[in-house]
Enzyme design. Structure first.
Site, PDB file in Angstrom:
ATOM      1  N   GLY A   1      -8.259  -7.249   4.317  1.00  0.00           N
ATOM      2  CA  GLY A   1      -9.112  -7.309   5.501  1.00  0.00           C
ATOM      3  C   GLY A   1      -8.516  -8.048   6.684  1.00  0.00           C
TER       4      GLY A   1
ATOM      5  N   TYR B   1      15.112 -32.879 -14.475  1.00  0.00           N
ATOM      6  CA  TYR B   1      13.650 -32.883 -14.585  1.00  0.00           C
ATOM      7  C   TYR B   1      12.992 -32.989 -13.217  1.00  0.00           C
ATOM      8  CZ  TYR B   1      13.712 -37.938 -13.742  1.00  0.00           C
ATOM      9  OH  TYR B   1      13.888 -39.168 -13.164  1.00  0.00           O
TER      10      TYR B   1
ATOM     11  N   MET C   1      -5.792  -7.233   8.445  1.00  0.00           N
ATOM     12  CA  MET C   1      -5.292  -6.358   9.503  1.00  0.00           C
ATOM     13  C   MET C   1      -6.210  -5.140   9.613  1.00  0.00           C
ATOM     14  SD  MET C   1      -1.219  -6.661   9.144  1.00  0.00           S
ATOM     15  CE  MET C   1      -1.201  -6.330   7.411  1.00  0.00           C
TER      16      MET C   1
ATOM     17  N   ARG D   1      -3.496   3.072   8.442  1.00  0.00           N
ATOM     18  CA  ARG D   1      -3.786   1.884   7.627  1.00  0.00           C
ATOM     19  C   ARG D   1      -2.615   0.912   7.648  1.00  0.00           C
ATOM     20  NH1 ARG D   1      -4.922   4.414   1.846  1.00  0.00           N
ATOM     21  NH2 ARG D   1      -6.100   2.473   1.605  1.00  0.00           N
TER      22      ARG D   1
ATOM     23  N   HIS E   1     -14.747  -8.657   1.226  1.00  0.00           N
ATOM     24  CA  HIS E   1     -13.606  -9.508   1.560  1.00  0.00           C
ATOM     25  C   HIS E   1     -13.868 -10.958   1.184  1.00  0.00           C
ATOM     26  CE1 HIS E   1     -11.280  -6.430   3.255  1.00  0.00           C
ATOM     27  NE2 HIS E   1     -12.070  -6.185   4.282  1.00  0.00           N
TER      28      HIS E   1
ATOM     29  N   SER F   1      17.091 -40.561  -9.065  1.00  0.00           N
ATOM     30  CA  SER F   1      15.838 -39.842  -8.896  1.00  0.00           C
ATOM     31  C   SER F   1      15.670 -39.619  -7.403  1.00  0.00           C
ATOM     32  CB  SER F   1      14.681 -40.659  -9.463  1.00  0.00           C
ATOM     33  OG  SER F   1      13.475 -39.988  -9.214  1.00  0.00           O
TER      34      SER F   1
ATOM     35  N   CYS G   1      11.168 -37.288  -7.875  1.00  0.00           N
ATOM     36  CA  CYS G   1       9.854 -37.889  -8.109  1.00  0.00           C
ATOM     37  C   CYS G   1       8.978 -37.859  -6.861  1.00  0.00           C
ATOM     38  CB  CYS G   1      10.005 -39.317  -8.619  1.00  0.00           C
ATOM     39  SG  CYS G   1      10.809 -40.410  -7.450  1.00  0.00           S
TER      40      CYS G   1
ATOM     41  N   LYS H   1       0.837  -1.201   0.000  1.00  0.00           N
ATOM     42  CA  LYS H   1       0.000   0.000   0.000  1.00  0.00           C
ATOM     43  C   LYS H   1       0.871   1.250   0.000  1.00  0.00           C
ATOM     44  CE  LYS H   1      -3.754  -0.580   2.426  1.00  0.00           C
ATOM     45  NZ  LYS H   1      -4.360  -0.842   3.751  1.00  0.00           N
TER      46      LYS H   1
ATOM     47  N   ARG I   1      -3.139  -1.638  -6.435  1.00  0.00           N
ATOM     48  CA  ARG I   1      -2.257  -2.809  -6.331  1.00  0.00           C
ATOM     49  C   ARG I   1      -2.629  -3.763  -7.461  1.00  0.00           C
ATOM     50  NH1 ARG I   1      -5.247  -4.553  -0.892  1.00  0.00           N
ATOM     51  NH2 ARG I   1      -7.217  -5.174  -1.793  1.00  0.00           N
TER      52      ARG I   1
HETATM   53  P1  ADP Z   1      -7.673  -2.684   3.669  1.00  0.00           P
HETATM   54  O1  ADP Z   1      -6.252  -3.030   3.483  1.00  0.00           O
HETATM   55  O2  ADP Z   1      -8.411  -3.565   4.575  1.00  0.00           O
HETATM   56  O3  ADP Z   1      -8.357  -2.426   2.357  1.00  0.00           O
HETATM   57  P2  ADP Z   1      -7.376   0.158   3.923  1.00  0.00           P
HETATM   58  O4  ADP Z   1      -6.193   0.677   4.642  1.00  0.00           O
HETATM   59  O5  ADP Z   1      -7.280   0.191   2.443  1.00  0.00           O
HETATM   60  O6  ADP Z   1      -7.673  -1.301   4.442  1.00  0.00           O
HETATM   61  O7  ADP Z   1      -8.620   0.995   4.432  1.00  0.00           O
HETATM   62  C1  ADP Z   1      -9.946   0.564   4.367  1.00  0.00           C
HETATM   63  C2  ADP Z   1     -10.785   1.619   3.733  1.00  0.00           C
HETATM   64  O8  ADP Z   1     -10.718   2.832   4.400  1.00  0.00           O
HETATM   65  C3  ADP Z   1     -10.357   1.878   2.315  1.00  0.00           C
HETATM   66  O9  ADP Z   1     -11.219   1.215   1.446  1.00  0.00           O
HETATM   67  C4  ADP Z   1     -10.434   3.362   2.121  1.00  0.00           C
HETATM   68  O10 ADP Z   1     -11.493   3.661   1.230  1.00  0.00           O
HETATM   69  C5  ADP Z   1     -10.738   3.925   3.490  1.00  0.00           C
HETATM   70  N1  ADP Z   1      -9.695   4.880   3.791  1.00  0.00           N
HETATM   71  C6  ADP Z   1      -8.441   4.614   4.177  1.00  0.00           C
HETATM   72  N2  ADP Z   1      -7.714   5.742   4.300  1.00  0.00           N
HETATM   73  C7  ADP Z   1      -8.525   6.766   3.965  1.00  0.00           C
HETATM   74  C8  ADP Z   1      -8.372   8.180   3.873  1.00  0.00           C
HETATM   75  N3  ADP Z   1      -7.203   8.763   4.115  1.00  0.00           N
HETATM   76  N4  ADP Z   1      -9.434   8.900   3.519  1.00  0.00           N
HETATM   77  C9  ADP Z   1     -10.603   8.305   3.245  1.00  0.00           C
HETATM   78  N5  ADP Z   1     -10.825   7.007   3.311  1.00  0.00           N
HETATM   79  C10 ADP Z   1      -9.799   6.214   3.665  1.00  0.00           C
HETATM   80 MG    MG Z   2      -7.624  -1.251   1.010  1.00  0.00          MG
END
Ligand code: ADP
Ligand code: MG
Ligand code: MG
Length: 957
Positions: A160, A931, A162, A151, A513, A844, A911, A81, A395
């Site tokens: 989802g 192989y 963490m 985040r 998720h 083998s 094998c 991220k 990503r």
């Molecule tokens: P995950 O890895 O579980 O997707 P994220 O870190 O991407 O978690 O955050 C979850 C949600 O929170 C994202 O879908 C995003 O839309 C929202 N979010 C995160 N940071 C911001 C921000 N700075 N402003 C607005 N929304 C945010």
């Molecule tokens: Mg996200």
């Protein structure tokens, strides 16, 4: 977007997959072999731009104002991220500014008793100040408060798994500031209540339900159905109730100081790296535990500011089918996690064009550009605040195996990527998803459609309904097939999803998720089937008047979203139908793509691919899948065929050599027929046949069963002859009993004590080969002696092979080329490989036994303690599935080096089960095997994995 940014993008593009593994030594640590660079390399890769004071490592990387300290190459340090946010910032895209606290900080935090150093705390504070300046806002301000999200973000995305906290920085004063600034009290208090709820559950660890309970009470009192029906008053009341709840639960008021909030949230993200679901996820995807997560602190933008605001997620192509279509969902007047958590079923992204056309158009442009830039499908998150678009994440999108093949071949056709890049886009293991069964269309039509949901992940699923992930695991443990049915799946369900045939949910969208994880696992999934009403407590659901209880059969099609009550028979997948000749290649688009991709793989790989096959039909299938040769034909499997086991038993029961030879003479034509079939289907490719391996008692009935049978016969006055026969059998079973059969009378030891068995088998092999040679079919038998630990064992058996081969060829007046070799599966065999190679023309590596004997783990008993070993991180992976490169692998390497020293043209292969495991294949490529041999169904996986290995890409990257 700036021109300068476009230039950057072009320059950065070919960076994909540039990681190399130079020597075998660098892969010897299992975690690293699989997932990534050693920490030393991480640091080397991180340019020290905007570095902290000289000589000190940098732990916080800023992004904003069109420039970022990091970039896309820094996933190890910044997480996926963080590196994506940096890269997008550098490209001039609209990204809210912020900073990333590195994975190195996370690891330091764990090592340092869950604390950062004062220097890193200062570095973080400096970044906060910088962010305040850039945003023109201040933490805790009563007029213009700075709000941020906190985040998580590891190198490998873990959707989802963490925790994320939004709206951090709000307190009793700042909320008024927010209200004043936006002139929107409803919005300010909605943000505050969300913040307390998230912070309360994630950081203060107060159960979520307690907050929901309070919220429901307020909604009820105000007659509000959904959260959007509540006005400022209701939300103020919610905030008061939440604060009281926190005080009750914690004995302290909700923290008001923004920097303290930030520290709490940051540490909670670090902590969440080790929560049970994140650990379960890493276990499933072989992500090492030691790499840690980064923390991203980012200026908040608001999708919940009214009807001109929205939030959403999407993909540049359909991640379920691979179709080239803009794909995604959004919600107006909401915050991000409302969409991904699957609480409300959101709207399809196409509708955004009508609601907010400007933002929609910009989003299309930006995401198309991101796809070209990253040369892969992008999975993106965005928020629109009062018609202005912000990008929050990008990503490479997770996709089904099916979609992966479609997208990779499409992108090459579109000249977006090269065939090499296409190969790297497809995870070898995901190819096996394309072989999964589909419903028999005739059977499927017989049942009425009970309901429909969103087709989140394709595939046919039929199973007995269960309502919790734990039940799924338990039922599957009892040998049943289950469908996991949930109101909404939460990330905690991952262990249940893994074992279920499929996942069906009542709420949630295509990007929930459940959908994301389902696709990645290749698990058929239908989500958002809104007509289903799940009653967890009663263990049943109702849908359109039908009641379905736990244990009832339900089937669904993850490609169409149709759900039916009942069990439906399945057909082989389209690819198997083509391979099996039941469907024309020209009629199957997916087969053609599959074949094209694998033909590219064949051009890249150095390793040859063989299959383990004992029967003609398996050999045929393996050849059709692209195996060129048999690496292991287990002759004893042929003994279990119809009408054979009695003959085998007669051989075992024989007390004299004469009797034994008579019994063997009966087996000879049967074995000859088997070999004939296998040879023929290999079209002149080499076939390795192993002489008998298991201890003889495996061919006899169990002692306990015999005793019961005899007792029964005696009680019911059975025929004396029958009783006597059973008693003789029992006596022999008792005689053959071994305390440790795995280390007992088996393998080459049988051939040495009963040379006539070897003779019969060799005769069968050469009679079949000579016959085919006469028919003009080329055959190359490779006779393989198992379990050799001493060169004299092999010499003994080789003499028999050579003698009988010469006899047969003389009798049948035809010559065939053949080799004699051995399995290296006893540690002594590997250690003395130089001596053994004097007799063996090929090795083998039998890595199943070699793992068993090197660790001293019985393959059949490891299940009892492997879980504990993994929990305590003594072992990361099951060494029977993925080779232990450090120990067992060292023996393989030693065997190769010593063997080739004696005999430079020694043929080397493997094998064991590991021959079909991508990470192991990588290792075998490195040590220079010729192989790998795997089960027929794994052949496509092995072809692609061998190409990845040749392209020097680590698995999972
Ligand atoms: P995950 O890895 O579980 O997707 P994220 O870190 O991407 O978690 O955050 C979850 C949600 O929170 C994202 O879908 C995003 O839309 C929202 N979010 C995160 N940071 C911001 C921000 N700075 N402003 C607005 N929304 C945010
Ligand atoms: Mg996200
Ligand atoms: Mg073995």
């Amino acid at each position: 977007m700036a021109k300068k940014a476009a230039g950057r993008i072009v320059k950065a593009a070919p960076g994909k997959g540039a990681k190399t593994v130079k020597t075998v030594k660098t892969v010897s640590a299992p975690a690293r072999a699989k997932k990534g660079a050693a920490p030393a390399r991480v640091k080397a890769a991180a340019p020290a731009r905007k570095a902290a004071p000289k000589g000190r490592a940098k732990y916080v990387y800023f992004f904003g104002g069109g420039k970022a300290d990091g970039d896309r190459t820094m996933k190890d340090l910044l997480g996926g991220k963080g590196s994506g946010l940096a890269e997008m910032t550098n490209a001039g895209l609209p990204v809210p500014p912020g900073f990333t606290i590195t994975t190195a900080a996370c690891n330091l935090w764990y090592a340092n008793h869950r604390k950062l150093t004062p220097e890193i705390e200062d570095e973080m504070l400096a970044s906060v100040r910088r962010l305040e300046k850039l945003a023109g806002a201040e933490f805790g301000s009563s007029t213009n408060p700075l709000l941020v999200s906190v985040r998580s973000g590891a190198k490998f995305s873990m959707p989802g798994m963490m925790d994320t906290i939004l709206n951090l920085g709000l307190n009793d004063v700042a909320v008024e500031g927010l209200k004043a600034r936006t002139r929107n009290g409803r919005f300010a208090y909605d943000s505050y209540r969300r913040f307390i709820q998230m912070y309360g559950s994630v950081v203060l660890e107060i159960p979520k339900e307690k907050f929901e309970h309070e919220f429901d009470a307020v909604k009820h009192a105000h007659g509000a159905k959904s959260d959007t029906d509540l006005g400022e008053d209701g939300l103020r009341e919610t905030v008061e109730r939440y604060k009281a709840l926190v005080r009750r639960q914690k004995g302290k008021p909700f923290p008001q100081e923004a920097v303290a909030q930030l520290r709490g949230a940051r540490d909670a993200v670090f902590r969440s790296w080790n929560n049970p679901r994140a650990r379960a996820y890493r276990r499933i995807y072989d992500i090492p535990d030691h790499i840690g997560t980064a923390v991203n602190v980012q200026l908040m933008v608001f999708g919940n500011m009214g009807d001109t605001s929205a939030t959403g997620v999407g993909f540049t192509r359909n991640p379920a089918t691979g179709a080239r279509e803009f794909f995604g969902e959004f919600l107006t007047n909401a915050q991000g996690e409302d969409v991904v958590a699957g609480i409300r079923t959101p709207q399809p992204i196409a509708e955004l064009e009508k609601v907010l056309p400007h933002a929609y158009r910009e989003l299309r442009q930006i995401t198309a550009r991101l796809e070209r830039h990253y040369r892969d499908v992008q999975d993106f998150e965005f928020t629109i605040q009062d018609e202005k678009l912000y990008m929050l994440q990008t990503r490479n999108g997770k996709r089904t195996g099916y979609a992966a093949v479609v997208i990779a071949t499409d992108m090459v056709a579109e000249r977006l990527i090269t065939p090499q890049e296409a190969l790297l886009q497809v995870d070898p293991s995901a190819l096996s998803q394309l072989l999964a069964p589909v419903f028999d269309p005739k059977e499927w039509k017989k049942l009425p459609v009970t309901t429909r949901g969103l087709p989140a992940s394709p595939g046919a699923a039929s199973g007995q309904v269960v309502f919790t992930a734990d039940d799924a695991v338990e039922w599957v443990g009892q040998g049943r097939k289950v469908l996991l049915v949930r109101k909404e799946t939460v990330p905690d369900d991952i262990h249940g999803m893994e074992v279920a045939q499929g996942v069906l949910t009542a709420t949630g969208g295509m990007t929930s998720h459940a959908a994301v994880v389902g696709r990645q696992m290749g698990k058929p999934s239908v989500v958002g089937a809104g007509e289903i009403a799940v009653d967890d407590k009663a263990r049943r659901f109702t849908v359109n008047g039908v009641v379905v209880s736990e244990g009832d059969w339900v089937s669904f099609d993850g490609l169409t979203g149709e759900v039916k009550v009942g069990q439906v028979a399945t057909n082989p997948s389209e690819i198997l139908q083509v391979v099996g000749g039941r469907m024309a290649k020209a009629d199957s688009d997916i087969y053609q793509r599959f074949e094209k991709l694998l033909s590219w793989a064949d051009r890249q790989r150095r390793l040859k691919i063989r299959a383990n096959a004992d029967q003609a039909d398996q050999a045929e299938l393996a050849y059709a899948f692209g195996a060129r040769g048999i690496g292991l034909c287990r002759t004893e499997h042929m003994f279990f065929g119809e009408g054979r086991i009695e003959k085998v038993q007669r051989m075992i029961l024989a007390t004299t050599e004469v009797q034994r030879r008579a019994a063997l003479a009966e087996l000879l034509p049967l074995q000859r027929g088997d070999f004939y079939g296998v040879f023929r289907h290999m079209h002149g490719e080499p076939v390795t046949i192993r002489t008998i391996d298991p201890p003889l008692h495996e061919f006899l009935p169990r002692r306990e069963d015999l005793m019961v049978e005899i007792a029964r016969l005696e009680l019911t006055n059975g025929a004396t002859a029958a009783i006597e026969e059973k008693k003789a059998l029992l006596a022999r079973v008792e005689q053959l009993h071994e305390f440790n059969p795995m280390l007992g009378h088996r393998g080459v030891r049988l051939g040495i004590t009963y040379p006539e068995i070897t003779e019969m088998q060799v005769r069968a092999i050469f009679e079949a080969a000579c016959q085919l040679a006469k028919e003009g079919v080329k055959v190359v038998p490779e006779v393989m002696i198992p379990l050799v630990g001493h060169v004299r064992e092999l010499r003994d058996q080789k003499a028999i092979v050579d003698r009988v081969a010469a006899e047969v060829m003389k009798e049948l007046k035809v010559k065939v080329k053949y080799l004699v070799g051995t399995m290296i599966e006893v540690p002594r065999g590997a250690v003395t490989a130089d001596e053994i190679a004097a007799e063996a023309q090929f090795f083998s590596f039998g890595t199943n036994d070699l793992t068993q004997m090197t660790f001293g783990f019985s393959r059949d008993d490891i299940g009892k303690f492997l879980g504990a070993y993994q929990d305590r991180k003594i072992l990361e992976r099951d060494p029977f599935q993925s080779i232990d490169t450090v120990g067992v692998g060292a023996l393989v390497e030693m065997g190769c080096v010593k063997g080739r020293k004696t005999r430079p043209d020694l043929k080397l292969g493997v094998c064991g089960e590991h021959g079909g495991d991508p990470a192991s294949i990588h290792f075998f490529h490195q040590v220079g095997l010729d192989y790998v041999s795997c089960s027929p169904y794994r052949v496509p996986v092995a072809r692609l994995a061998a190409a990845h290995a040749a392209l020097q890409v680590k698995v999972g990257d």
